[in-house]
Design a protein around this motif. Structure first.
Motif, PDB file in Angstrom:
ATOM      1  N   ILE A 150       0.853  -1.180   0.000  1.00  0.00           N
ATOM      2  CA  ILE A 150       0.000   0.000   0.000  1.00  0.00           C
ATOM      3  C   ILE A 150       0.895   1.238   0.000  1.00  0.00           C
ATOM      4  N   TYR A 163      -4.189   6.285  -1.057  1.00  0.00           N
ATOM      5  CA  TYR A 163      -3.268   5.153  -1.040  1.00  0.00           C
ATOM      6  C   TYR A 163      -3.556   4.282  -2.254  1.00  0.00           C
ATOM      7  N   GLN A 165      -2.516   0.500  -4.324  1.00  0.00           N
ATOM      8  CA  GLN A 165      -1.912  -0.822  -4.279  1.00  0.00           C
ATOM      9  C   GLN A 165      -2.111  -1.505  -5.620  1.00  0.00           C
ATOM     10  N   TYR A 182      -7.450   3.593  -2.257  1.00  0.00           N
ATOM     11  CA  TYR A 182      -8.163   3.955  -1.029  1.00  0.00           C
ATOM     12  C   TYR A 182      -8.128   5.483  -0.905  1.00  0.00           C
TER      13      TYR A 182
END
Length: 464
Positions: A150, A163, A165, A182
């Motif tokens: 992340i 964030y 990923q 996120y």
């Protein structure tokens, strides 16, 4: 200052400046070529690039200044001998050793300049360069995204808390697989975006990042509305992230200086601190050992009276704990001693490289006089050989000293001692040198070496 001294200084000045400029330029370009990837694609202003180049220069100068002294002496004395200038000086009653005095005095002056440079300018430049490289690397963190981790994406205004990923990242095409974003910018709304794949693109100024996502969904929870939940699907969606580290934070980070970023006084203070830590650990170990012996003695007295098994177990546990503590203390002492060796090596290296200016005068002057017809070929051949041997010995000695195999003093000063003795022998031999420029070319030198080698071989054949 006599006319001869002025003439010798002026004769060496031009070759020295040329050799210094050429060597510094070549090594500097090579160093910049290795670090150019840190500057590409960052959208850096010219002021930052200029600062990066300037801070990268002192490390190169620390290498090329002593090297330039040797090149200048080899070339100048070879040319002067071929032009019979040294022969004329000898005929006028000037000894060859006297001719070396002006370059030797300049070498001593250069050694002082080099010591100040290595002690004050070079460590400060190395420290500032390290901090600048860290700032540059943080300017565009999207290039440093890690797979299956992340990653936080910083924006210029620092208001968005995002964030990202991805299961896999193609560095060449900026293609992402299994992307999850996120978005926690709004404390009352949590938004999570899932996509099977995506692409990263930047604008022309390399400041705004655009994430193009494919085949995904967006899940959003509104906490302000009693946990309202929304779900939406998409085939293609573009997520703009503007001002991705558009401005660098040039505030002082206060990072710890490494050994090559310290002056001599800083290194000596660090060595003293590490030495105090070692003494403290040794005193603590001694106190614990005395306490353990006292405790074991008491337990033994109890065992002899009661013969209880609990006392034996307690003694075994105390011995095991004490052995573990002693091992940990020894590891700490070994690590501190290794650090002290590294700091000591750096101190001796600063002095050794400065003293090399004097050593190269003793090597270059006599060799230049002995080979008047060697020309540029002789200068290149001798310089490469001397530089190779000297720097190999210096780097090899540094590695051995860092591992504690040899003392730091001998590790750094052995190349200087060897070449100083060789230079002293060559300089003393100038008094017996015939002032003639006949021969002394490289071809004749190789011929002499060949005859010296062939004589023992011929004797061996005749004995057989």
């Amino acid at each position: 200052m006599t006319i001869i001294t002025k003439h010798l200084i002026k004769a060496h000045l031009g070759p020295f400046l040329f050799a210094f400029s050429a060597l510094t330029g070549l090594l500097f370009l090579n160093a910049i070529a290795q670090r150019i990837e840190n500057l590409v694609g960052k959208g850096l202003p010219w002021s930052i690039i200029g600062e990066f180049l300037i801070l990268s220069l002192p490390h190169t100068i620390a290498l090329t200044l002593p090297m330039s002294i040797l090149v200048a002496l080899l070339y100048t004395f070879s040319e002067m001998t071929e032009a019979n200038e040294l022969t004329a000086m000898s005929a006028g009653g000037i000894r060859p050793i006297r001719i070396l005095m002006p370059p030797l005095l300049l070498g001593i002056g250069m050694a002082g300049v080099m010591l100040f440079f290595n002690d004050q300018i070079l460590p400060a430049a190395n420290h500032q360069l390290k901090e600048l490289v860290v700032d540059i690397s943080e300017k565009s963190p999207t290039f440093e995204l890690q797979e299956r981790v992340i990653n936080r994406i910083e924006t210029q205004d620092r208001t968005r808390n995002i964030y990202l990923q991805a299961s896999s990242i193609d560095r060449d095409t900026n293609h992402l697989e299994e992307v999850v974003i996120y978005d926690l910018s709004d404390p009352g709304i949590h938004r999570t975006t899932y996509a099977s794949e995506g692409e990263m693109t930047f604008d022309q100024e390399q400041t705004d990042l655009y994430l193009t996502l494919y085949s995904g969904e967006v899940l959003q929870v509104d906490l302000s509305r009693s946990g309202e939940f929304n779900r939406s699907e998409f085939q293609k969606q573009i997520v703009p992230l503007r001002g991705i580290a558009n401005q660098m934070d040039r505030q002082a980070t206060g990072s710890v200086r490494s050994d090559r970023e310290m002056s001599i006084s800083m290194l000596e203070e660090a060595i003293e601190e590490k030495t105090i830590e070692i003494r403290a650990i040794q005193d603590e170990s001694l106190a614990k050992a005395q306490s353990a012996v006292s405790a074991i003695t008491k337990d033994l007295s109890k065992i002899t009276t009661t013969a209880g098994i609990d006392g034996v177990l307690r003694i075994d546990q105390n011995v095991a704990v004490d052995a573990l503590n002693a091992h940990q203390n020894q590891l700490q002492i070994s690590a501190l001693e290794s650090t002290i060796n590294r700091y000591s090596v750096e101190i001796y290296k600063k002095y050794a490289i400065a003293f090399a200016c004097i050593v190269f005068v003793l090597i270059g002057g006599p060799l230049g006089i002995r080979f008047p017809r060697g020309g540029i070929g002789m200068v290149i051949l001798v310089s490469v050989f001397v530089f190779g041997v000297y720097w190999t010995g210096l780097i090899g000695g540094e590695n051995l000293a860092d591992r504690g195999l040899i003392p730091p003093l001998w590790a750094m000063w052995t190349p200087n001692i060897v070449f100083f003795c060789l230079g002293a022998l060559l300089t003393l031999g100038l008094g017996r040198l015939e002032n003639s420029n006949r021969g002394s070319g490289l071809d004749e030198t190789f011929s002499i070496v060949g005859r010296l080698i062939s004589k023992p071989l011929g004797r061996l054949r005749n004995s057989d």
